[in-house]
Design an enzyme around this catalytic site. Structure first.
Site, PDB file in Angstrom:
ATOM      1  N   GLU A  47       0.769  -1.127   0.058  1.00  9.52           N
ATOM      2  CA  GLU A  47       0.103  -0.211   0.074  1.00  9.52           C
ATOM      3  C   GLU A  47       0.897   1.085  -0.020  1.00  9.52           C
ATOM      4  O   GLU A  47       2.192   1.274   0.809  1.00  9.52           O
ATOM      5  CB  GLU A  47      -0.935   0.065   1.110  1.00  9.52           C
ATOM      6  CG  GLU A  47      -1.735   1.224   1.190  1.00  9.52           C
ATOM      7  CD  GLU A  47      -2.626   1.286   2.526  1.00  9.52           C
ATOM      8  OE1 GLU A  47      -3.856   1.407   2.560  1.00  9.52           O
ATOM      9  OE2 GLU A  47      -2.107   1.004   3.472  1.00  9.52           O
ATOM     10  N   LYS A 130      -8.475   3.353  -2.524  1.00  7.45           N
ATOM     11  CA  LYS A 130      -9.244   2.829  -1.354  1.00  7.45           C
ATOM     12  C   LYS A 130     -10.551   3.373  -0.990  1.00  7.45           C
ATOM     13  O   LYS A 130     -10.618   4.620  -1.083  1.00  7.45           O
ATOM     14  CB  LYS A 130      -8.073   3.163  -0.227  1.00  7.45           C
ATOM     15  CG  LYS A 130      -8.449   2.514   1.028  1.00  7.45           C
ATOM     16  CD  LYS A 130      -7.252   2.706   1.765  1.00  7.45           C
ATOM     17  CE  LYS A 130      -7.457   1.786   3.453  1.00  7.45           C
ATOM     18  NZ  LYS A 130      -6.159   2.074   4.112  1.00  7.45           N
ATOM     19  N   CYS A 165      -4.982  -2.737   2.695  1.00 10.28           N
ATOM     20  CA  CYS A 165      -5.038  -2.628   4.155  1.00 10.28           C
ATOM     21  C   CYS A 165      -6.258  -3.113   4.768  1.00 10.28           C
ATOM     22  O   CYS A 165      -6.578  -4.009   4.438  1.00 10.28           O
ATOM     23  CB  CYS A 165      -4.515  -1.163   4.623  1.00 10.28           C
ATOM     24  SG  CYS A 165      -4.037  -0.895   6.382  1.00 10.28           S
TER      25      CYS A 165
END
Length: 361
Positions: A47, A130, A165
């Site tokens: 990430e 995200k 994540c």
């Protein structure tokens, strides 16, 4: 549809080139070449690998973290930039698939926690963000929109997906990923640390590796877990002096692994501070055995009782609505320029220059 069930996948565990966009791009290209030399068909990066994960936004006040975060914004990468083109060329030269996490900067200067999947021709075949940054991240990065729900692409060796994540702690998002028939999932993570160095156990490397492993068990898919490493020097550069993360003995933060579709760990444990590429030969036929017992979007589901409502990725988010019937939609899909025609002689020389076993921090 896949033309083979067999491939070699690779997970990167390495330290970013903190706050240095061009150095991060150069290191990415070198790792792509190294993964190719290791026989990989797919290489996965952590990430926000470029320009690294800024733990100072958690450990320091907004005022104290401001100098680092200002530099962070300046060293984030646009998806249509020359730096991204350099990475795409590296993927094309290597002839492998690349899943890359990076802090994406758009023209308005807003940031997003982005991922791209690049094919062996150097084309970006998937670009997502995200959908909900976690906690303090929301002061830095914006939310991904509906198009980021589409996170699975077909390759000759299976269907690849990607999440960032704590997106792995969102049950509906995992379920939506399973509904797209993922077979090889990339779980991208920042550096995470021992429980005693974490705000809570669920923030630790141990807990988040278990979270990643659970996705393999629940989704009956291979999972490639890629993580960052942070050295003492890296912690200091990222503004963490005076915090527990600056007191680590040596480098730490890594917990990369590759898991099978029954949840077992296929690769040996890594040391938290080592820079390494993990490789694993996989065969999609192993998914069949796992699916016999459990398929969360198939025979082991009850859509007549429980179902997921998801906004269509084809519906753009409306940033401006004009009364009277006209509107302007947000640019949810950027026009990414095509790469220039391949100059085999020039690019062969460039690959030779990048193709080294050593890595620069």
């Amino acid at each position: 549809m896949a033309t083979t069930t067999v491939s070699r996948v690779a997970a990167v565990q390495a330290e970013p080139a903190w706050l240095d966009l061009q150095a991060g791009v150069d290191k990415t290209c070198a790792l792509i070449a190294e993964a190719k030399n290791g026989g990989a068909d797919l290489v996965a990066f952590p990430e926000v690998w470029i320009p690294g994960y800024p733990w100072c936004m958690w450990a320091k006040s907004t005022l104290e973290a401001a100098p680092v975060m200002t530099a962070y914004r300046a060293n984030s990468m646009a998806v249509d930039s020359p730096q991204m083109a350099q990475i795409r060329i590296a993927a094309r030269n290597a002839g492998i698939w690349v899943v890359l996490g990076f802090s994406e900067r758009v023209e308005s200067a807003s940031l997003y926690m982005a991922q791209v999947i690049i094919n062996p021709e150097g084309d970006i075949v998937l670009h997502r963000r995200k959908i909900k940054p976690t906690g303090a991240e929301r002061a830095v990065w914006g939310d991904g929109q509906a198009e980021s729900l589409r996170n699975v692409v077909q390759t000759p060796f299976g269907r690849i997906s990607a999440l960032n994540c704590w997106e792995h702690l969102q049950p509906l998002l995992r379920y939506h990923t399973y509904s797209q028939n993922t077979q090889i999932h990339v779980a991208a993570w920042p550096p995470m640390f021992a429980p005693e160095r974490s705000m809570a156990y669920h923030d630790s490397a141990e807990s988040n590796q278990r979270t990643t492993q659970f996705m393999a068990t629940e989704g009956q898919c291979f999972v490639v877990c890629s993580t960052q490493v942070m050295s003492k020097a890296g912690a200091e550069k990222m503004g963490l002096a005076g915090t527990p993360l600056a007191e680590l003995e040596g480098a730490s933060g890594g917990f990369a692994a590759i898991f099978g579709p029954d949840g077992r760990q296929l690769t040996p444990p890594t040391k938290p501070g080592e820079e390494v590429i993990l490789y694993q030969d996989i065969d999609l036929k192993a998914i069949d055995a796992a699916k016999m017992m459990c398929d969360p979007v198939g025979h082991y589901s009850r859509p007549d009782l429980l179902a997921l409502l998801a906004r269509s990725p084809d519906e753009p988010a409306m940033h401006v609505v004009r009364m009277g019937g006209s509107f302007r939609a947000a640019a949810s899909q950027l026009e990414i320029p095509a790469l220039p025609p391949k100059d085999k002689t020039k690019e062969a020389k460039k690959v030779g220059a990048n193709d080294t076993n050593g890595r620069e921090a």
